[in-house]
Design a protein around this motif. Structure first.
Motif, PDB file in Angstrom:
ATOM      1  N   MET A   1       0.944  -1.279   0.252  1.00 28.93           N
ATOM      2  CA  MET A   1       0.005   0.029   0.117  1.00 28.93           C
ATOM      3  C   MET A   1       0.918   1.223  -0.078  1.00 28.93           C
ATOM      4  SD  MET A   1      -2.911   1.213   2.916  1.00 28.93           S
ATOM      5  CE  MET A   1      -3.880  -0.123   2.576  1.00 28.93           C
ATOM      6  N   ALA A   2       0.569   2.239  -0.975  1.00 28.49           N
ATOM      7  CA  ALA A   2       1.498   3.284  -0.833  1.00 28.49           C
ATOM      8  C   ALA A   2       1.191   4.238   0.371  1.00 28.49           C
ATOM      9  CB  ALA A   2       0.813   4.317  -2.063  1.00 28.49           C
ATOM     10  N   PRO A   3       2.183   5.128   0.680  1.00 31.89           N
ATOM     11  CA  PRO A   3       1.777   5.753   2.054  1.00 31.89           C
ATOM     12  C   PRO A   3       1.155   6.842   1.795  1.00 31.89           C
ATOM     13  CG  PRO A   3       4.244   6.023   1.163  1.00 31.89           C
ATOM     14  CD  PRO A   3       3.434   4.952   0.286  1.00 31.89           C
ATOM     15  N   PRO A   4       0.403   7.376   2.735  1.00 27.44           N
ATOM     16  CA  PRO A   4      -0.543   8.339   2.541  1.00 27.44           C
ATOM     17  C   PRO A   4       0.392   9.785   2.341  1.00 27.44           C
ATOM     18  CG  PRO A   4      -0.434   7.939   4.876  1.00 27.44           C
ATOM     19  CD  PRO A   4       0.358   6.881   4.104  1.00 27.44           C
ATOM     20  N   THR A   5      -0.065  10.710   1.403  1.00 23.87           N
ATOM     21  CA  THR A   5       0.634  11.942   1.074  1.00 23.87           C
ATOM     22  C   THR A   5       0.048  13.105   2.023  1.00 23.87           C
ATOM     23  OG1 THR A   5       0.697  11.257  -1.268  1.00 23.87           O
ATOM     24  CG2 THR A   5       0.847  13.545  -0.661  1.00 23.87           C
ATOM     25  N   VAL A   6       1.195  13.598   2.522  1.00 21.33           N
ATOM     26  CA  VAL A   6       0.870  14.783   3.466  1.00 21.33           C
ATOM     27  C   VAL A   6       1.242  16.053   2.917  1.00 21.33           C
ATOM     28  CG1 VAL A   6       1.137  15.763   5.727  1.00 21.33           C
ATOM     29  CG2 VAL A   6       1.404  13.296   5.315  1.00 21.33           C
ATOM     30  N   LEU A   7       0.300  17.025   2.662  1.00 24.69           N
ATOM     31  CA  LEU A   7       0.516  18.253   2.006  1.00 24.69           C
ATOM     32  C   LEU A   7       1.008  19.281   3.174  1.00 24.69           C
ATOM     33  CD1 LEU A   7      -2.569  18.546   0.020  1.00 24.69           C
ATOM     34  CD2 LEU A   7      -0.667  17.459  -0.705  1.00 24.69           C
ATOM     35  N   ILE A   8       2.248  19.589   2.904  1.00 26.93           N
ATOM     36  CA  ILE A   8       2.974  20.563   3.842  1.00 26.93           C
ATOM     37  C   ILE A   8       3.131  21.936   3.086  1.00 26.93           C
ATOM     38  CG2 ILE A   8       5.127  20.915   5.286  1.00 26.93           C
ATOM     39  CD1 ILE A   8       4.043  18.511   6.141  1.00 26.93           C
ATOM     40  N   ILE A   9       2.513  22.851   3.718  1.00 29.31           N
ATOM     41  CA  ILE A   9       2.416  24.277   3.221  1.00 29.31           C
ATOM     42  C   ILE A   9       3.508  25.011   3.978  1.00 29.31           C
ATOM     43  CG2 ILE A   9       1.097  26.078   2.472  1.00 29.31           C
ATOM     44  CD1 ILE A   9       0.141  23.435   1.199  1.00 29.31           C
ATOM     45  N   GLY A  10       4.368  25.434   3.137  1.00 23.42           N
ATOM     46  CA  GLY A  10       5.576  26.257   3.605  1.00 23.42           C
ATOM     47  C   GLY A  10       6.903  25.508   3.663  1.00 23.42           C
ATOM     48  N   CYS A  11       8.003  26.180   3.145  1.00 26.45           N
ATOM     49  CA  CYS A  11       9.498  25.389   3.350  1.00 26.45           C
ATOM     50  C   CYS A  11      10.288  26.293   4.220  1.00 26.45           C
ATOM     51  CB  CYS A  11      10.060  25.183   1.940  1.00 26.45           C
ATOM     52  SG  CYS A  11      11.395  24.283   1.822  1.00 26.45           S
ATOM     53  N   LEU A  22       7.998  13.016   9.645  1.00 32.22           N
ATOM     54  CA  LEU A  22       6.866  12.130   8.909  1.00 32.22           C
ATOM     55  C   LEU A  22       7.501  11.037   8.108  1.00 32.22           C
ATOM     56  CD1 LEU A  22       3.889  14.723   8.705  1.00 32.22           C
ATOM     57  CD2 LEU A  22       4.469  13.087  10.302  1.00 32.22           C
ATOM     58  N   LYS A  23       8.539  11.316   7.483  1.00 30.31           N
ATOM     59  CA  LYS A  23       9.001  10.472   6.590  1.00 30.31           C
ATOM     60  C   LYS A  23       9.341   9.618   7.225  1.00 30.31           C
ATOM     61  CE  LYS A  23      11.385   9.486   2.382  1.00 30.31           C
ATOM     62  NZ  LYS A  23      10.919   9.319   1.047  1.00 30.31           N
ATOM     63  N   LYS A  24      10.134   9.624   8.555  1.00 30.52           N
ATOM     64  CA  LYS A  24      10.586   8.513   9.056  1.00 30.52           C
ATOM     65  C   LYS A  24       9.454   7.622   9.777  1.00 30.52           C
ATOM     66  CE  LYS A  24      14.985  10.367  11.048  1.00 30.52           C
ATOM     67  NZ  LYS A  24      15.735  10.596  12.535  1.00 30.52           N
ATOM     68  N   LYS A  25       8.433   8.201   9.820  1.00 29.62           N
ATOM     69  CA  LYS A  25       7.283   7.245  10.273  1.00 29.62           C
ATOM     70  C   LYS A  25       6.353   6.768   9.400  1.00 29.62           C
ATOM     71  CE  LYS A  25       5.403   8.354  14.287  1.00 29.62           C
ATOM     72  NZ  LYS A  25       4.704   8.748  15.423  1.00 29.62           N
ATOM     73  N   GLY A  26       6.821   6.763   8.113  1.00 29.09           N
ATOM     74  CA  GLY A  26       5.995   6.021   6.939  1.00 29.09           C
ATOM     75  C   GLY A  26       5.199   6.750   6.142  1.00 29.09           C
ATOM     76  N   TYR A  27       5.142   8.366   6.269  1.00 31.39           N
ATOM     77  CA  TYR A  27       4.376   9.093   5.336  1.00 31.39           C
ATOM     78  C   TYR A  27       5.028   9.476   4.302  1.00 31.39           C
ATOM     79  CZ  TYR A  27       1.504   9.161   9.627  1.00 31.39           C
ATOM     80  OH  TYR A  27       0.519   8.751  10.578  1.00 31.39           O
ATOM     81  N   LYS A  28       4.373   9.816   3.113  1.00 32.81           N
ATOM     82  CA  LYS A  28       4.961  10.638   2.121  1.00 32.81           C
ATOM     83  C   LYS A  28       4.497  12.218   1.956  1.00 32.81           C
ATOM     84  CE  LYS A  28       5.047  11.079  -3.018  1.00 32.81           C
ATOM     85  NZ  LYS A  28       4.137  10.635  -4.174  1.00 32.81           N
ATOM     86  N   PRO A  29       5.490  13.031   3.051  1.00 35.37           N
ATOM     87  CA  PRO A  29       5.256  14.226   2.844  1.00 35.37           C
ATOM     88  C   PRO A  29       5.569  15.053   1.487  1.00 35.37           C
ATOM     89  CG  PRO A  29       7.078  14.011   4.253  1.00 35.37           C
ATOM     90  CD  PRO A  29       6.579  12.386   3.545  1.00 35.37           C
ATOM     91  N   GLN A 334       2.498   5.586  13.649  1.00 34.94           N
ATOM     92  CA  GLN A 334       3.655   5.011  13.015  1.00 34.94           C
ATOM     93  C   GLN A 334       2.924   4.130  11.926  1.00 34.94           C
ATOM     94  OE1 GLN A 334       7.148   5.246  13.418  1.00 34.94           O
ATOM     95  NE2 GLN A 334       7.131   4.243  11.323  1.00 34.94           N
ATOM     96  N   LEU A 335       3.296   4.256  10.553  1.00 33.09           N
ATOM     97  CA  LEU A 335       2.680   3.314   9.394  1.00 33.09           C
ATOM     98  C   LEU A 335       3.639   2.187   9.132  1.00 33.09           C
ATOM     99  CD1 LEU A 335       1.344   6.257   7.119  1.00 33.09           C
ATOM    100  CD2 LEU A 335       0.295   5.173   9.228  1.00 33.09           C
ATOM    101  N   ASN A 336       2.949   0.981   8.850  1.00 31.68           N
ATOM    102  CA  ASN A 336       3.880  -0.134   8.502  1.00 31.68           C
ATOM    103  C   ASN A 336       3.469  -0.560   7.101  1.00 31.68           C
ATOM    104  OD1 ASN A 336       4.984  -0.167  11.100  1.00 31.68           O
ATOM    105  ND2 ASN A 336       2.835  -0.970  11.791  1.00 31.68           N
ATOM    106  N   GLY A 337       3.405   0.163   5.878  1.00 28.74           N
ATOM    107  CA  GLY A 337       3.494  -0.147   4.727  1.00 28.74           C
ATOM    108  C   GLY A 337       2.180  -0.425   4.165  1.00 28.74           C
TER     109      GLY A 337
END
Length: 413
Positions: A1-11, A22-29, A334-337
């Motif tokens: 399963m593809a990791p959920p996408t998180v929309l991050i506004i601002g760099c 969040l990347k470390k926890k299995g998300y796709k920011p 934490q996400l596990n794939g």
């Protein structure tokens, strides 16, 4: 399963840091920044132990500071404009032993670029030139619409877009709340970075504060050779809340104005102003405080200055944003794939985050506002002498200062 996408506004600061956590926890920011190309931004900021703890989860100070050698703060000095000492202590020299991290000044541009590069190196997409104009929330997703005509959809959205956050404005509008305009505080700040004057090299690794009539000046090192400074002035005429760099003509005019306002101050400070490589000026504004339940919706949550915009007088804006990053990432599952971590119901997580963070940040915003009012006293020499006497009492109580530091720097873990 593809990791959920998180929309991050601002760099800025919190966007890349939260993305990395969040990347470390299995998300796709995925980061969306309104500026077309990140470049020179602001002057500097002081990374205090509470913020450094969060950054240390991701990288070492040496990598963060790049080619610039980090210079841990060792001393605090407060005095009159002419250089007479009011209070001096070396409490910062014990920060690393007491809190696990030191305080260090850093150019904002250095920090921003380092964090952006860390995000890119981690495989996180960064899209520049994407100005948020609207947010549409669905039952299990959120769509962000941008000024360039593009739209993207993700599992949830985090507003990390700073003190003028579009995410905050849109979130409030979508909930039927219209936020009033920011209110000018009667204070302006002019900030710059200069080669450290030789006279100030005698006070290495020191954050220094000078107090005068309707003026306060703070300075601290951002390297072994350069010093960052900011002059806060009482100003009856409202100045714009803008952080653009001065042009060459504006730069000379600002230097002349500052030299006039700093008449009677130590010669080294006038030298610091005259030799500034870059200067920015801006008005300081208050915004209405948001209640905790205004920080989030079903698919969106605000962090940093987007949630709790603050004046710079306590040096906690970026550090509190970093605390936000830590706690939000900690509370998210934490996400596990093969699992979505039960992201169907995010509101309880966002509510817990806001309930934890809103009281602390609210108190610090009020404290920063009060600190600015205490520092910049108008009315002539007698009132300034009274202010100085109060500073000696308040800042001379090392035990009380230590207790205040403990409340700040022992967080977030």
């Amino acid at each position: 399963m593809a990791p959920p996408t998180v929309l991050i506004i601002g760099c800025g600061v919190s966007g890349p840091v939260l993305s990395l956590l969040l990347k470390k926890k299995g998300y796709k920011p995925v980061i969306y920044e309104k500026v077309r190309v990140l470049g020179e931004a602001g002057a500097s900021l002081m990374l205090n132990p509470n913020g450094m703890k969060v950054l240390n989860l991701l990288t070492s100070p040496n990598k963060l500071f790049g080619d610039v050698k980090a210079l841990p703060l060792a001393n605090l000095w407060h005095g009159t404009g002419s250089g007479e000492t009011l209070v001096h202590n070396s409490l910062p020299s014990n920060y690393a032993a007491r809190y696990g991290q030191s305080s260090m000044g850093i150019k904002r541009t250095t920090l921003n670029i380092s964090l952006k590069e860390m995000a890119l190196d981690a495989g996180i997409e960064v899209h520049e030139g994407f100005e948020l104009v609207d947010i549409e929330e669905g039952e299990a997703s959120v769509t962000a619409h941008f000024g360039n005509g593009q739209s993207v959809t993700g599992s949830f959205l985090v507003g990390c877009d700073g003190i003028k956050a579009a995410s905050r404005r849109i979130l409030l509008q979508n909930s039927g709340t219209k936020e009033g305009p920011p209110i000018f505080t009667g204070l302006t700040q002019t900030a710059g970075i200069s080669m450290t004057p030789s006279a100030l090299l005698e006070k290495p690794a020191t954050m220094s504060n000078w107090y005068g009539n309707a003026v306060h000046l703070i300075a601290y090192p951002v390297s072994t050779t350069h010093i960052s400074w900011a002059v806060t002035l009482s100003q009856t005429e409202e100045r714009p809340e803008a952080w653009k760099l001065a042009t060459r003509v504006e730069l000379e005019a600002k230097k002349q104005d500052l030299e006039a306002r700093l008449k009677g101050f130590e010669p080294a400070l006038l030298e610091m102003v005259r030799t500034a490589e870059r200067i920015i000026s801006f008005g300081l504004f208050d915004r209405a405080e948001l209640s905790g339940d205004e920080w989030f919706s079903s698919r969106c949550v605000l962090i940093g200055d987007a949630a709790h915009p603050t004046s710079p007088h306590l040096g906690q804006g970026a550090n509190q944003a970093l605390e936000d990053c830590y706690h939000l990432s900690r509370l998210l599952p934490q996400l596990n794939g093969d699992s979505d971590g039960n992201l169907a119901a995010l509101s309880p997580i966002f509510e817990e985050f806001a309930r934890l963070r809103q009281p602390r940040t609210s108190a610090l915003v009020k404290g920063a506002r009060k600190k600015g009012e205490e520092r910049v006293v108008t009315g002539g020499p007698e009132l300034c002498r009274a202010r100085d006497a109060q500073l000696v009492v308040a800042l001379g109580d090392a035990e009380e200062i230590q207790r205040g530091n403990d409340q700040l720097y022992r967080e977030p873990f």
